[in-house]
Design an enzyme around this catalytic site. Structure first.
Site, PDB file in Angstrom:
ATOM      1  N   ARG A 224       0.832  -1.209   0.000  1.00 22.88           N
ATOM      2  CA  ARG A 224       0.000   0.000   0.000  1.00 22.88           C
ATOM      3  C   ARG A 224       0.869   1.262   0.000  1.00 22.88           C
ATOM      4  O   ARG A 224       0.485   2.296  -0.543  1.00 22.88           O
ATOM      5  CB  ARG A 224      -0.960  -0.001   1.206  1.00 22.88           C
ATOM      6  CG  ARG A 224      -1.711   1.298   1.379  1.00 22.88           C
ATOM      7  CD  ARG A 224      -3.010   1.179   2.144  1.00 22.88           C
ATOM      8  NE  ARG A 224      -3.000   0.316   3.290  1.00 22.88           N
ATOM      9  CZ  ARG A 224      -2.415   0.582   4.469  1.00 22.88           C
ATOM     10  NH1 ARG A 224      -1.766   1.727   4.629  1.00 22.88           N
ATOM     11  NH2 ARG A 224      -2.475  -0.277   5.452  1.00 22.88           N
TER      12      ARG A 224
ATOM     13  N   TYR B  38     -15.773  15.844 -17.370  1.00 21.47           N
ATOM     14  CA  TYR B  38     -16.228  14.457 -17.355  1.00 21.47           C
ATOM     15  C   TYR B  38     -17.332  14.339 -16.287  1.00 21.47           C
ATOM     16  O   TYR B  38     -17.154  14.786 -15.147  1.00 21.47           O
ATOM     17  CB  TYR B  38     -15.039  13.537 -17.038  1.00 21.47           C
ATOM     18  CG  TYR B  38     -15.449  12.150 -16.671  1.00 21.47           C
ATOM     19  CD1 TYR B  38     -16.217  11.387 -17.554  1.00 21.47           C
ATOM     20  CD2 TYR B  38     -15.106  11.588 -15.446  1.00 21.47           C
ATOM     21  CE1 TYR B  38     -16.619  10.101 -17.217  1.00 21.47           C
ATOM     22  CE2 TYR B  38     -15.501  10.301 -15.104  1.00 21.47           C
ATOM     23  CZ  TYR B  38     -16.261   9.574 -15.989  1.00 21.47           C
ATOM     24  OH  TYR B  38     -16.669   8.319 -15.650  1.00 21.47           O
TER      25      TYR B  38
ATOM     26  N   ASP C  28      -6.858  18.063 -15.280  1.00 16.89           N
ATOM     27  CA  ASP C  28      -7.060  16.683 -15.726  1.00 16.89           C
ATOM     28  C   ASP C  28      -6.596  16.630 -17.184  1.00 16.89           C
ATOM     29  O   ASP C  28      -7.206  17.219 -18.075  1.00 16.89           O
ATOM     30  CB  ASP C  28      -8.549  16.322 -15.592  1.00 16.89           C
ATOM     31  CG  ASP C  28      -8.849  14.878 -16.008  1.00 16.89           C
ATOM     32  OD1 ASP C  28      -8.090  14.323 -16.827  1.00 16.89           O
ATOM     33  OD2 ASP C  28      -9.854  14.326 -15.534  1.00 16.89           O
TER      34      ASP C  28
HETATM   35  C1  LIG Z   1     -11.415  13.222 -18.424  1.00 19.88           C
HETATM   36  C2  LIG Z   1     -11.639  12.066 -17.489  1.00 19.88           C
HETATM   37  N1  LIG Z   1     -11.155  12.128 -16.245  1.00 19.88           N
HETATM   38  C3  LIG Z   1     -11.339  11.116 -15.364  1.00 19.88           C
HETATM   39  C4  LIG Z   1     -12.045   9.987 -15.714  1.00 19.88           C
HETATM   40  C5  LIG Z   1     -12.250   8.873 -14.709  1.00 19.88           C
HETATM   41  O1  LIG Z   1     -11.365   7.833 -14.943  1.00 19.88           O
HETATM   42  P1  LIG Z   1     -11.639   6.287 -14.564  1.00 19.88           P
HETATM   43  O2  LIG Z   1     -12.731   5.807 -15.445  1.00 19.88           O
HETATM   44  O3  LIG Z   1     -10.316   5.647 -14.806  1.00 19.88           O
HETATM   45  O4  LIG Z   1     -12.024   6.266 -13.121  1.00 19.88           O
HETATM   46  C6  LIG Z   1     -12.560   9.877 -17.008  1.00 19.88           C
HETATM   47  C7  LIG Z   1     -13.311   8.675 -17.413  1.00 19.88           C
HETATM   48  O5  LIG Z   1     -13.852   8.575 -18.487  1.00 19.88           O
HETATM   49  C8  LIG Z   1     -12.365  10.954 -17.918  1.00 19.88           C
HETATM   50  O6  LIG Z   1     -12.857  10.913 -19.175  1.00 19.88           O
END
Ligand SMILES: Cc1ncc(COP(=O)(O)O)c(C=O)c1O
Length: 376
Positions: A45, A97, A169
């Site tokens: 972990r 997202y 992101d």
């Molecule tokens: C831009 C973006 N960030 C985060 C995520 C979340 O990722 P995960 O599906 O690996 O949890 C997604 C999922 O589609 C995404 O498109």
């Protein structure tokens, strides 16, 4: 070092046996030589040699000082939200997202965080939204699914002027096309499930930090909360990253051809793709990115056409997710953005005619032929 070389050698793996591929250290714990000494690994972990290699390569690709890895992109975003305390406000892009919005709205707000949604493509709107409770600005660029572009450098300057962090992101661009830290972002997030792993076969998430101070806080959260990436999945991501450059180039080439085809199709009313001539905020996008990427969204002329496409595609699969070698098409209104209200979806442009396409690395002609038969 060239980014292609980092993809292959960035984990800096060296082993006395000479093995080229990092082994999967499938061990929960590690023996101590004696009290007070350690091999460098104590408990998986906290750290594991296989996962450490993946984290090193992602940190190097994103120009960060440290990277921690998680069991999914959502686990990574959740961890970053733990840096804040009740009463803190996050200024967030209003197009994100849908899973991130669901996290903010149903989990983080319950725990006392506040969120203000602004169109971060307009820095003047961001500027107006700061108050003393704001501790961070959260962006995606381009956004999922509307492909809105945010000027990372401008927003970083605004955030820093107000003593706030900038969290980006970078899933859509991947580190191959964009490095938000170079433009002032403090924390870069990835759904490693997408381009980094690249094969639609595992879930992963990454948090890359620019500075040591934040990295130490994130490492403490990581070992304490325990949503870490398992060794086998870490190995899959490391292997995926080895071909990141090749996959991104191939997918981008396909996406450019598909965007042009769609733009000229009579049943398509609008295509959102940074590589197209009239893409909004194109200058800003290419100031901070080395490519247009392989994600695009488009509007069909009617709801019926959108449904027909989803039902008729053969090679392209109607499935959630993105960034893998297989092309996938999604319907944001009832999939990625189902937790938004109808009014919110409409105001963001997520209508019943919007489709999002993650372009893979198949032959472009085959993908175009598939879309053509589905649209005609
Ligand atoms: C831009 C973006 N960030 C985060 C995520 C979340 O990722 P995960 O599906 O690996 O949890 C997604 C999922 O589609 C995404 O498109």
């Amino acid at each position: 070092m060239d980014i292609k070389t980092i993809c292959i050698h960035g984990s800096d793996w060296k082993d006395p046996t000479g093995c080229i591929s990092v082994p999967i250290f499938q061990s929960a714990t590690f023996g101590h030589p004696e009290l007070g000494s350690s091999t460098g690994y104590d408990y998986t972990r906290v750290q594991n040699p296989t996962r450490e290699c993946t984290e090193k390569v992602v940190a190097a690709l994103e120009h960060g000082c440290d990277c921690t890895s998680y069991s999914s992109g959502m686990a990574a975003i959740s961890m970053v939200m733990e840096l804040f305390k009740p009463g803190d406000t996050i200024l967030s892009s209003d197009d994100l997202y849908g899973g991130s919005i669901r996290l903010f709205r149903f989990i983080n707000e319950k725990n006392g965080l506040k969120f203000k949604y602004v169109n971060t493509s307009h820095p003047e709107e961001v500027e107006k939204a700061f108050d003393e409770t704001v501790k961070a600005v959260y962006i995606e660029t381009p956004t999922n699914p509307m492909m809105q572009v945010t000027d990372i450098q401008k927003i970083a300057e605004l955030a820093h002027a107000h003593g706030c962090l900038l969290i980006a992101d970078n899933t859509f661009m991947s580190p191959y096309f964009c490095n938000p830290i170079d433009f002032g972002a403090d924390i870069v997030l990835h759904s490693g499930t997408k381009y980094l792993a690249g094969h639609n076969d595992t879930l992963a998430g990454f948090v890359v930090c620019k500075d040591k101070e934040i990295a130490e806080k994130v490492r403490f959260l990581y070992k304490t909360v325990g949503g870490c990436l398992a060794p086998w999945d870490a190995w899959l991501v490391t292997r995926g990253i080895k071909t990141l450059a090749l996959r991104m180039e191939a997918a981008q080439k396909n996406a450019g051809a598909i965007a042009e085809f769609l733009e000229n199709h009579p049943k398509v009313t609008k295509v959102l793709y940074p590589g197209l001539k009239n893409f909004e905020n194109k200058d800003v996008h290419f100031k901070q990115s080395r490519g247009a990427g392989a994600m695009l969204s488009f509007y069909t002329d009617s709801h019926e056409t959108a449904l027909k496409v989803l039902k008729s595609v053969k090679l392209i699969r109607f499935a959630e997710s993105l960034g893998g070698v297989e092309s996938l098409i999604t319907y944001p209104a009832t999939q990625t953005h189902c937790d938004l209200t109808e009014e919110e979806r409409q105001s963001r442009g997520i209508t019943e005619c919007l489709l999002r396409l993650s372009v893979g690395i198949e032959g472009a002609e085959d993908l175009i032929a598939d879309l053509k038969q589905a649209l005609d």
